[in-house]
Design an enzyme around this catalytic site. Structure first.
Site, PDB file in Angstrom:
ATOM      1  N   ASP A 194       0.850  -1.192   0.000  1.00 17.48           N
ATOM      2  CA  ASP A 194       0.000   0.000   0.000  1.00 17.48           C
ATOM      3  C   ASP A 194       0.885   1.241   0.000  1.00 17.48           C
ATOM      4  OD1 ASP A 194       1.024   0.131   2.571  1.00 17.48           O
ATOM      5  OD2 ASP A 194      -0.782  -0.653   3.503  1.00 17.48           O
TER       6      ASP A 194
ATOM      7  N   ASP B 230       1.418   5.038   1.877  1.00 14.74           N
ATOM      8  CA  ASP B 230       1.023   5.939   2.958  1.00 14.74           C
ATOM      9  C   ASP B 230       1.444   7.345   2.584  1.00 14.74           C
ATOM     10  OD1 ASP B 230       0.195   3.796   4.755  1.00 14.74           O
ATOM     11  OD2 ASP B 230       2.330   3.315   4.860  1.00 14.74           O
TER      12      ASP B 230
ATOM     13  N   ASP C 120      11.099   4.632  12.016  1.00 11.40           N
ATOM     14  CA  ASP C 120      11.908   3.552  12.592  1.00 11.40           C
ATOM     15  C   ASP C 120      13.231   3.329  11.846  1.00 11.40           C
ATOM     16  OD1 ASP C 120      10.437   2.534  10.463  1.00 11.40           O
ATOM     17  OD2 ASP C 120       9.566   0.852  11.561  1.00 11.40           O
TER      18      ASP C 120
HETATM   19  P1  ATP Z   1       4.578  -2.498   5.071  1.00 11.40           P
HETATM   20  O1  ATP Z   1       3.344  -1.646   4.922  1.00 11.40           O
HETATM   21  O2  ATP Z   1       5.164  -2.984   3.813  1.00 11.40           O
HETATM   22  O3  ATP Z   1       4.402  -3.576   6.068  1.00 11.40           O
HETATM   23  P2  ATP Z   1       5.670  -0.065   6.102  1.00 11.40           P
HETATM   24  O4  ATP Z   1       7.089   0.367   6.310  1.00 11.40           O
HETATM   25  O5  ATP Z   1       4.854   0.739   5.151  1.00 11.40           O
HETATM   26  O6  ATP Z   1       5.710  -1.592   5.693  1.00 11.40           O
HETATM   27  P3  ATP Z   1       3.677   0.572   8.035  1.00 11.40           P
HETATM   28  O7  ATP Z   1       3.336  -0.164   9.278  1.00 11.40           O
HETATM   29  O8  ATP Z   1       2.683   0.665   6.952  1.00 11.40           O
HETATM   30  O9  ATP Z   1       5.007  -0.111   7.505  1.00 11.40           O
HETATM   31  O10 ATP Z   1       4.147   2.007   8.477  1.00 11.40           O
HETATM   32  C1  ATP Z   1       4.367   3.076   7.562  1.00 11.40           C
HETATM   33  C2  ATP Z   1       5.569   3.871   8.003  1.00 11.40           C
HETATM   34  O11 ATP Z   1       5.328   4.429   9.289  1.00 11.40           O
HETATM   35  C3  ATP Z   1       6.844   3.064   8.167  1.00 11.40           C
HETATM   36  O12 ATP Z   1       7.527   2.903   6.955  1.00 11.40           O
HETATM   37  C4  ATP Z   1       7.616   3.907   9.154  1.00 11.40           C
HETATM   38  O13 ATP Z   1       8.211   5.007   8.533  1.00 11.40           O
HETATM   39  C5  ATP Z   1       6.526   4.427  10.063  1.00 11.40           C
HETATM   40  N1  ATP Z   1       6.316   3.530  11.215  1.00 11.40           N
HETATM   41  C6  ATP Z   1       5.426   2.527  11.315  1.00 11.40           C
HETATM   42  N2  ATP Z   1       5.503   1.920  12.489  1.00 11.40           N
HETATM   43  C7  ATP Z   1       6.471   2.536  13.173  1.00 11.40           C
HETATM   44  C8  ATP Z   1       7.023   2.381  14.472  1.00 11.40           C
HETATM   45  N3  ATP Z   1       6.582   1.443  15.297  1.00 11.40           N
HETATM   46  N4  ATP Z   1       8.023   3.230  14.838  1.00 11.40           N
HETATM   47  C9  ATP Z   1       8.455   4.195  14.005  1.00 11.40           C
HETATM   48  N5  ATP Z   1       7.981   4.386  12.781  1.00 11.40           N
HETATM   49  C10 ATP Z   1       6.993   3.585  12.349  1.00 11.40           C
HETATM   50 MG    MG Z   2       2.733   0.519   4.755  1.00  6.82          MG
END
Ligand code: ATP
Ligand code: MG
Length: 486
Positions: free
Chosen positions: A52, A54, A128
């Site tokens: 997805d 964001d 993160d």
């Molecule tokens: P995916 O959606 O492929 O699992 P993602 O990196 O997009 O991976 P998400 O959980 O959708 O993960 O989170 C979007 C973004 O928000 C992350 O890329 C990160 O920058 C931030 N983020 C999410 N969770 C955390 C956290 N626990 N601590 C710090 N930043 C976070």
């Molecule tokens: Mg994501």
């Protein structure tokens, strides 16, 4: 901070679905800054298919709501976020965040409330991993990189922003995210993370709500690299935190199920994440059944009670939603039905809503060397491919074999079905079945109704005798054909 050319990073607007561009464009038109951030940018750069996209903006959630009106909903307490519906898709739009205020962190340093809006630089520092902190403005064709994340992409390294100890203390779920991304992207974990990623550190996960841990476990199960992450969960001592009662040992059954899950995701098939929980908890379930059987409980009751117990224990770590719990118990119950079906139930069973999952589970057990399936996984596998006539023949043959083996020996009662009716009973009851003693107590407490007697054909019988319920059909004696002996 360096500004990268999107095209040099392998990014182009042609890769982006219209829904995310719509959101970015609407915010920009309203005078706000808007970027794509996180996994979407990271995965595109790595040539992967993002799950997805964001968005992040300097507009507050209330301002985002003003831009999108009824298409926007503000959600979250700890993290206030805007959910924007664009066509049939939902985009998460976050506002730049500043560091949390001291007053809203727990004693162990965990952030409890976090709605302090800030600048893009502050927002970056809150993310993160470096690779998750690149800001892509597709219309300008630029990527803002504050920490040489591009080098980590090239070197395939997972690097936390800031001090790893502090970052894990702030949010222990980052430990799970570390393993998830390392497995998913096949990245190495930076040495400073490895240094602090100790069994003591994983204890912090005990402070995380079982609801959040369930969500995270689902992400681990469905990322497409479950088989790679399982040994990592054991090595880093995360397993114990997530699945307290499950041996930290990857049995052939668990491994096969993980490979199967990954393969299904790869070819775009749907998966029910609860299925893997059914696999993980199968051994504890059988052990619990054994426990109740040894106490003298009848098999069906033992299975029902064992299912409830095992799921209740697991809920202390990850709270499995009710619908998923029902699914798991139904898959387990299906094992008994599929293993020794009544011949007249076979057809109905094969069209049951839980048949497919139950059958997949049985076949996985069988292929993992579980001889207690007695070859029934393969039997059902072949059965499904047969024509109607072949099915009938297969059922009669099964019936004959069954009668023969029944004469030989009574099978173990864990696998012995209780039901005899053609109609299939519900696989699980929402509540635990009453024990025999309870039922007897209840029956004893029921007042006895006086028995009424009636006279029929000259003799006296009870008023509730079944013969009195029979409908009398008047017979036309002309139609009766008498046989030679009469
Ligand atoms: P995916 O959606 O492929 O699992 P993602 O990196 O997009 O991976 P998400 O959980 O959708 O993960 O989170 C979007 C973004 O928000 C992350 O890329 C990160 O920058 C931030 N983020 C999410 N969770 C955390 C956290 N626990 N601590 C710090 N930043 C976070
Ligand atoms: Mg994501």
């Amino acid at each position: 901070m360096q500004t990268l050319h999107a095209s040099k990073c392998g990014l182009s607007t042609a890769q982006l679905p219209s829904y995310i561009l719509d959101v970015i464009d609407a915010l920009t038109k309203a005078g706000f800054e808007a970027y794509i951030v996180g996994g979407g940018v990271r995965d595109l750069m790595l040539g992967l298919n993002p799950k997805d996209f964001d968005a992040v903006t300097n507009a507050t959630p209330a301002q985002v709501k003003e831009v999108f009106g009824r298409r926007c909903r503000i959600i979250g307490r700890r993290f206030e976020l805007a959910h924007v519906y664009s066509g049939r898709e939902l985009v998460e739009v976050a506002t730049f965040r500043a560091p949390p205020k001291k007053a809203v962190t727990s004693a162990s340093g965990m952030i409890l409330r976090d709605n302090n809006w800030g600048t893009i630089e502050q927002d970056f520092a809150r993310r993160d991993f470096s690779i998750n902190a690149m800001y892509y403005q597709p219309r300008k064709g630029i990527v803002l990189d504050f920490c040489h994340a591009i080098d980590d992409i090239k070197n395939k390294t997972l690097r936390l922003l800031g001090d790893p100890t502090l970052r894990f203390e702030e949010d222990p779920v980052r430990m799970l995210r570390t393993l998830r991304f390392a497995a998913k992207l096949n990245f190495s974990i930076a040495p400073d993370i490895l240094e602090v990623f100790t069994p003591e550190m994983t204890q912090l996960l005990r402070d995380i709500s079982p609801h959040r841990l369930y969500d995270e476990s689902q992400k681990l199960f469905t990322m497409g690299h479950l088989n790679r992450v399982l040994p990592m969960l054991i090595d880093f001592d995360i397993w114990r935190q997530l699945f307290a009662d499950i041996d930290p040992n990857i049995s052939t059954f668990i491994e096969r199920a993980a490979i199967n899950t990954d393969q299904r995701i790869q070819i775009g098939k749907t998966i029910n994440p609860a299925f893997f929980y059914a696999v993980l908890l199968w051994k504890p379930f059988l052990e619990r059944c054994e426990f109740y059987l040894n106490k003298g409980m009848v098999a069906a009751e033992a299975r029902a009670q064992a299912g409830l117990d095992v799921l209740k224990r697991q809920a202390t770590r990850t709270i499995i939603p009710r619908f998923a719990e029902t699914f798991i118990r139904e898959v387990w119950e299906m094992q008994t039905r599929l293993l020794s079906p009544k011949p007249q139930q076979i057809q109905a069973l094969s069209t049951h809503a839980r048949f497919r999952a139950g059958f997949d589970f049985l076949l996985l057990r069988e292929k993992s060397g579980d001889h207690s399936t007695q070859g029934m996984g393969t039997w059902w596998d072949t059965y499904q491919l047969m024509s109607t006539d072949e099915k009938e023949r297969a059922i009669s043959q099964y019936n004959r074999q069954r009668a023969k083996s029944r004469r030989k020996a009574q099978t173990d009662d864990v696998v012995e079905p209780k039901s005899v009716s053609v109609e299939i009973e519900p696989l699980v009851q929402e509540t635990a079945p009453r024990s025999r003693r309870e039922r007897e107590r209840k029956d004893r407490s029921r007042p006895e109704r006086p028995v009424q007697m009636v006279t029929s054909g000259g003799s006296e019988i009870r008023a509730d005798h079944p013969i009195l319920k029979r409908k009398r059909v008047k017979r036309d004696l002309n139609q009766v054909v008498f046989g030679p002996t009469q």
